[in-house]
Each structure stands twice: as structure tokens, then as C-alpha cells.
Scaffold this motif. Structure first.
Motif, PDB file in Angstrom:
ATOM      1  N   ASP A  81       0.832  -1.197   0.000  1.00  0.00           N
ATOM      2  CA  ASP A  81       0.000   0.000   0.000  1.00  0.00           C
ATOM      3  C   ASP A  81       0.871   1.252   0.000  1.00  0.00           C
ATOM      4  O   ASP A  81       1.756   1.419   0.841  1.00  0.00           O
ATOM      5  N   GLY A  82       0.605   2.124  -0.945  1.00  0.00           N
ATOM      6  CA  GLY A  82       1.333   3.381  -1.013  1.00  0.00           C
ATOM      7  C   GLY A  82       2.696   3.287  -1.663  1.00  0.00           C
ATOM      8  O   GLY A  82       3.376   4.299  -1.813  1.00  0.00           O
ATOM      9  N   GLN A  83       3.134   2.097  -2.016  1.00  0.00           N
ATOM     10  CA  GLN A  83       4.460   1.917  -2.611  1.00  0.00           C
ATOM     11  C   GLN A  83       4.382   2.086  -4.127  1.00  0.00           C
ATOM     12  O   GLN A  83       3.428   1.626  -4.759  1.00  0.00           O
ATOM     13  N   TYR A  84       5.365   2.769  -4.705  1.00  0.00           N
ATOM     14  CA  TYR A  84       5.387   2.941  -6.157  1.00  0.00           C
ATOM     15  C   TYR A  84       5.602   1.579  -6.826  1.00  0.00           C
ATOM     16  O   TYR A  84       6.446   0.778  -6.398  1.00  0.00           O
ATOM     17  N   ILE A  85       4.857   1.330  -7.864  1.00  0.00           N
ATOM     18  CA  ILE A  85       4.937   0.068  -8.593  1.00  0.00           C
ATOM     19  C   ILE A  85       5.468   0.345  -9.989  1.00  0.00           C
ATOM     20  O   ILE A  85       4.870   1.111 -10.746  1.00  0.00           O
ATOM     21  N   PRO A 134       6.260  -8.592  -4.442  1.00  0.00           N
ATOM     22  CA  PRO A 134       6.314  -7.594  -3.363  1.00  0.00           C
ATOM     23  C   PRO A 134       4.921  -7.368  -2.769  1.00  0.00           C
ATOM     24  O   PRO A 134       4.185  -6.471  -3.188  1.00  0.00           O
ATOM     25  N   MET A 135       4.584  -8.182  -1.797  1.00  0.00           N
ATOM     26  CA  MET A 135       3.296  -8.018  -1.132  1.00  0.00           C
ATOM     27  C   MET A 135       3.410  -8.544   0.298  1.00  0.00           C
ATOM     28  O   MET A 135       4.385  -9.215   0.655  1.00  0.00           O
ATOM     29  N   HIS A 136       2.409  -8.267   1.099  1.00  0.00           N
ATOM     30  CA  HIS A 136       2.403  -8.652   2.501  1.00  0.00           C
ATOM     31  C   HIS A 136       2.396 -10.170   2.632  1.00  0.00           C
ATOM     32  O   HIS A 136       1.770 -10.876   1.845  1.00  0.00           O
ATOM     33  N   PHE A 137       3.109 -10.664   3.646  1.00  0.00           N
ATOM     34  CA  PHE A 137       3.245 -12.114   3.786  1.00  0.00           C
ATOM     35  C   PHE A 137       1.911 -12.802   4.044  1.00  0.00           C
ATOM     36  O   PHE A 137       1.708 -13.969   3.673  1.00  0.00           O
ATOM     37  N   MET A 138       0.963 -12.107   4.658  1.00  0.00           N
ATOM     38  CA  MET A 138      -0.343 -12.713   4.896  1.00  0.00           C
ATOM     39  C   MET A 138      -1.070 -12.956   3.572  1.00  0.00           C
ATOM     40  O   MET A 138      -1.789 -13.950   3.404  1.00  0.00           O
ATOM     41  N   ARG A 139      -0.896 -12.061   2.642  1.00  0.00           N
ATOM     42  CA  ARG A 139      -1.490 -12.258   1.329  1.00  0.00           C
ATOM     43  C   ARG A 139      -0.788 -13.386   0.572  1.00  0.00           C
ATOM     44  O   ARG A 139      -1.436 -14.175  -0.141  1.00  0.00           O
ATOM     45  N   LYS A 140       0.519 -13.477   0.723  1.00  0.00           N
ATOM     46  CA  LYS A 140       1.241 -14.591   0.112  1.00  0.00           C
ATOM     47  C   LYS A 140       0.752 -15.920   0.675  1.00  0.00           C
ATOM     48  O   LYS A 140       0.636 -16.923  -0.048  1.00  0.00           O
ATOM     49  N   ASN A 141       0.485 -15.947   1.983  1.00  0.00           N
ATOM     50  CA  ASN A 141      -0.030 -17.174   2.595  1.00  0.00           C
ATOM     51  C   ASN A 141      -1.362 -17.583   1.978  1.00  0.00           C
ATOM     52  O   ASN A 141      -1.622 -18.773   1.758  1.00  0.00           O
ATOM     53  N   GLU A 142      -2.207 -16.593   1.719  1.00  0.00           N
ATOM     54  CA  GLU A 142      -3.495 -16.902   1.100  1.00  0.00           C
ATOM     55  C   GLU A 142      -3.296 -17.469  -0.299  1.00  0.00           C
ATOM     56  O   GLU A 142      -3.977 -18.416  -0.702  1.00  0.00           O
ATOM     57  N   ILE A 143      -2.363 -16.892  -1.033  1.00  0.00           N
ATOM     58  CA  ILE A 143      -2.096 -17.390  -2.389  1.00  0.00           C
ATOM     59  C   ILE A 143      -1.533 -18.801  -2.336  1.00  0.00           C
ATOM     60  O   ILE A 143      -1.903 -19.674  -3.134  1.00  0.00           O
ATOM     61  N   ASN A 144      -0.650 -19.037  -1.366  1.00  0.00           N
ATOM     62  CA  ASN A 144      -0.004 -20.346  -1.271  1.00  0.00           C
ATOM     63  C   ASN A 144      -0.952 -21.461  -0.879  1.00  0.00           C
ATOM     64  O   ASN A 144      -0.643 -22.641  -1.081  1.00  0.00           O
ATOM     65  N   LYS A 145      -2.108 -21.113  -0.325  1.00  0.00           N
ATOM     66  CA  LYS A 145      -3.099 -22.161  -0.022  1.00  0.00           C
ATOM     67  C   LYS A 145      -3.544 -22.874  -1.291  1.00  0.00           C
ATOM     68  O   LYS A 145      -3.902 -24.056  -1.260  1.00  0.00           O
ATOM     69  N   ASN A 146      -3.537 -22.158  -2.401  1.00  0.00           N
ATOM     70  CA  ASN A 146      -3.893 -22.789  -3.672  1.00  0.00           C
ATOM     71  C   ASN A 146      -2.889 -23.868  -4.059  1.00  0.00           C
ATOM     72  O   ASN A 146      -3.267 -24.890  -4.650  1.00  0.00           O
TER      73      ASN A 146
END
Length: 399
Positions: free
Chosen positions: A196-200, A275-287
Motif C-alpha cells: 500500500d502506497g508503494q510505487y509500482i 512484493p506483497m504482505h506475507f499474509m497475502r502470500k499465505n493466502e495465495i499459497n493455499k492454492n
């Protein structure tokens, strides 16, 4: 109440600037669908197909049917009954039963001829003639044992058919999970890319997400190859991964002892570098855990058939029942000329009952009749499209 973005900011982890060794070196392939090199064989064989591919093992690739609205309309057509009857002689299932039906029909023919010699016959003018050889016994059995055994045989065939269909249905559901969760994975990766707020940087974002899409496709394509006969799919698999993946990744995948596991590892690495929050990575990794489950379940189906003693007992029961049936049908068909009507009746009964067992056998190994190549191509196309969309922080930016 503080917003989710502010709460999440408290848990942000520092991201080290690193690049993926398997990331494409340019953006030329971003959101571009590369067609499969494997021809999709769907529907009945065409007229110019070799006879060996119209039945048996050669015909399985033509059973990978994918229905659309047009096919469902035809499927529900009121003409379907006449259509099905008119194509009986072209049925690959029935062609596969030629030897079995020929055997039972030969027994019925032998019984009719033998009993004509041993018990007498009528000529074409209807004149009754005495037995040619009086010392020969008549070949007949009572119908009662066959009537008593019919329910047991029916239960064996029903269980066999249900078990085989259940295996096909389970395999199809595994691929359904693959389709659903590949889209889910790429959707989350695309929408959640960046802090959030980081330049992409649009170019880096495109490279990273395209790598996720390619690794996702590489997993399902490797799983398809893992479940397919090498002679049918190995060359096509090699051509496809080398056409779509970076050379180093394609080589590592090709040389892996268990290619789907290697593809899952590559996908894990690609996700971890986002480059994203580890909690979001955890959600992705459930797949990915779900992918591991579908892979393991598919390997179980491929390596473990319906218990062979059950299959063999059913086949022996059915074969014996049908081979002896002409002896019991001789008397019921006494109204026909020299009982000859039992010959086509035996052939028809054999076609239908052996056909049930043949259907079970064809369904038991489901992967070579599932349109897995079509699934893989669609997954690759959908994932490439999803990662081309704009994510958070890019709503007002065109790239």
C-alpha cells in the motif's frame, strides 16, 4: 476504526530487491497466449482416420469431449434415439467387443447345428426330418439357473460401472479444482501486487506477474504430461515448455524426476518474490496445497485400479454366463425355424452385456479420455489475461 491498509502496514516486511532467475527477459510475451502444439482430438473419429483408431485404445483420444451450448442442444434432440441406433455399427465400444461376441455367437451357431444333427430339423419347405445321428445327445440346459444368477450378475456389473464412473468423476473434479484455483491464484497475485502506497514499476510488475502465469500453466501442463502416456505426449510437452518458458526453467523442468513437483516449486518461488504482505502470500499459497492434493489424488487413481480380483471375477462370471446361455435359449426359440433365432438373440445380448463391462473398463482409467490438453490451454489463456489487468495502485495508470 483504522482501515485495513493501515493495519496491514504494521506487518509489512522489508522486501529485498531481487529478480527471478526464471523471469522472462522482455515484455514481448506479456498477456500473449501461445497456442498449444498438441492437437485436440475431440468427438468421433473423422472418415479418414485409420481403422485401428476407431475402437479400442486408439479411439480413446477421440472421447475427450468438451460440450458447449450447441452440443447440449444436439444432446437433447428428439432425434437422438434414432441417431444412436443408426450409429450402432460404427460404435467404438461395440467394435472392441468383436472377439467376445463372435465367441458367444459361434457357440449359439454350434448348438443349433449340433441339435439339428442330433434331434432332427425342418427343411426350407417345412418338412420335418429325423436326426442324422441318433446316438448324439441334445445340447440343452434349463433356463432357471440363468434366471437365478441374473440378479447377482447385475449387481456385479452395477458396482463395477458405478466404481469406474466414480473414478472418472473424481478425476474430472480434480481438474475442476485446478481450473478454479489457478484463476484464483492469478487473480489474487494481480490484485494484491505491491505494498500500500508503494510505487509500482509497471514493467517489473508485468514481468513478475507474467512469470506467475507461466509457472501456473507449467504446473498443469506438467501434471497433464505426468498422467498421459509418454508416447502420446512427451514430444508435445517438450515443444510447449521450450516455446513458452525461459530456457533455464524449461531445462530444469524437463530434467526433473517428478515434473509437477518441480513446477510447483517454481510457482512457489515466483509467488515468494512478489512484493506483497506475507499474509497475502499465505493466502495465495493455499492454492498450491490444493494443487498438491489434486496431483496426489490423480496419482492414486492412475496407480490403483478397481481391485483386480473383483474385475476378474466379474469378467469370468459374465463370460461363463454368456457362453453357456445359448444352451438355455435353444428351447425358448423353438418357434423359429430350427431354433435359428437364438443366434442373433445371443449376439445382441452379448453386445449389450459385454458392452457394460467394456464401458466400465474404458472409464476406469479416466485421464486418457479427459480433455486435459484443452484444460491446460484454457488455463494458460485465462491466467495470461488475468495478469494483464491493473491491480491496486494502478487504477489511474495506463501501461
Amino acid at each position: 476504526m483504522p482501515s485495513f491498509s493501515r493495519i496491514a502496514a504494521l506487518f509489512l516486511l522489508a522486501q529485498s530487491p531481487s529478480t527471478n532467475a526464471f523471469a522472462p527477459s522482455s515484455l514481448t510475451n506479456v498477456a500473449k497466449v501461445i497456442p498449444s502444439n498438441t492437437a485436440l482430438e475431440m468427438g468421433p473419429p473423422k472418415a479418414d482416420v485409420a481403422l485401428a483408431e476407431t475402437y479400442g485404445e486408439g479411439s480413446r483420444k477421440y472421447r475427450r469431449t468438451v460440450y458447449t451450448h450447441a452440443e447440449w442442444v444436439k444432446h437433447r434432440s428428439s432425434d437422438r434415439f434414432f441417431g444412436n441406433l443408426s450409429t450402432m455399427v460404427n460404435s467404438g465400444v461395440y467394435k472392441s467387443l468383436a472377439k467376445e461376441v463372435l465367441a458367444t455367437t459361434a457357440v449359439a451357431t454350434f448348438v443349433v447345428l449340433w441339435n439339428a444333427i442330433a434331434g432332427g430339423y425342418n427343411d426350407l419347405q417345412g418338412v420335418q426330418h429325423a436326426a442324422i445321428v441318433d446316438a448324439l445327445p441334445m445340447l440343452m440346459l434349463p433356463l432357471t439357473p440363468f434366471t437365478l444368477l441374473s440378479p447377482s450378475l447385475g449387481l456385479l456389473l452395477v458396482f463395477r460401472t458405478n466404481s469406474s464412473y466414480g473414478r472418472w468423476d473424481e478425476a474430472r473434479k480434480f481438474w475442476g479444482l485446478n481450473i478454479n484455483h489457478t484463476r484464483d491464484l492469478n487473480r489474487m497475485a494481480t490484485a494484491w501486487y505491491g505494498h500500500d502506497g508503494q510505487y509500482i514499476d509497471p514493467e517489473k510488475r508485468a514481468r513478475d506477474l507474467q512469470n506467475v502465469s507461466l509457472c501456473t500453466w507449467a504446473f498443469v501442463r506438467s501434471m497433464k504430461r505426468h498422467l498421459s502416456p509418454p508416447a502420446e505426449d512427451e514430444q508435445a510437452y517438450q515443444d510447449e515448455i521450450r516455446a513458452r518458458l525461459p530456457p533455464a526453467q524449461a531445462e530444469a523442468l524437463s530434467n526433473a524426476a517428478h515434473r509437477p513437483n518441480r513446477a510447483l516449486y517454481d510457482l512457489s518461488v515466483a509467488i515468494d518474490k512478489l512484493p506483497m504482505h506475507f499474509m497475502r502470500k499465505n493466502e495465495i499459497n493455499k492454492n498450491l496445497s490444493i494443487f498438491e492434493d489434486t496431483l496426489g489424488g490423480s496419482e492414486r487413481l492412475l496407480s490403483s485400479p478397481v481391485p483386480l480380483f473383483y474385475t476378474r471375477h466379474t469378467a469370468r462370471f459374465l463370460s461363463t454366463w454368456l457362453l453357456l446361455l445359448p444352451l438355455a435359449l435353444y428351447e425358448p426359440f423353438k418357434g423359429s425355424w430350427n431354433h435359428v433365432a437364438e443366434i442373433p438373440a445371443t449376439a445382441l445380448i452379448s453386445v449389450f452385456l459385454f458392452g457394460i463391462d467394456e464401458l466400465s473398463t474404458q472409464l476406469e482409467e479416466p485421464f486418457t479420455i479427459l480433455p486435459m490438453q484443452g484444460f491446460c490451454d484454457k488455463i494458460g489463456m485465462w491466467c495470461d489475461e488475468i495478469v494483464s489487468w491493473r491491480g491496486q495502485g494502478l487504477d489511474d495508470r495506463q501501461f
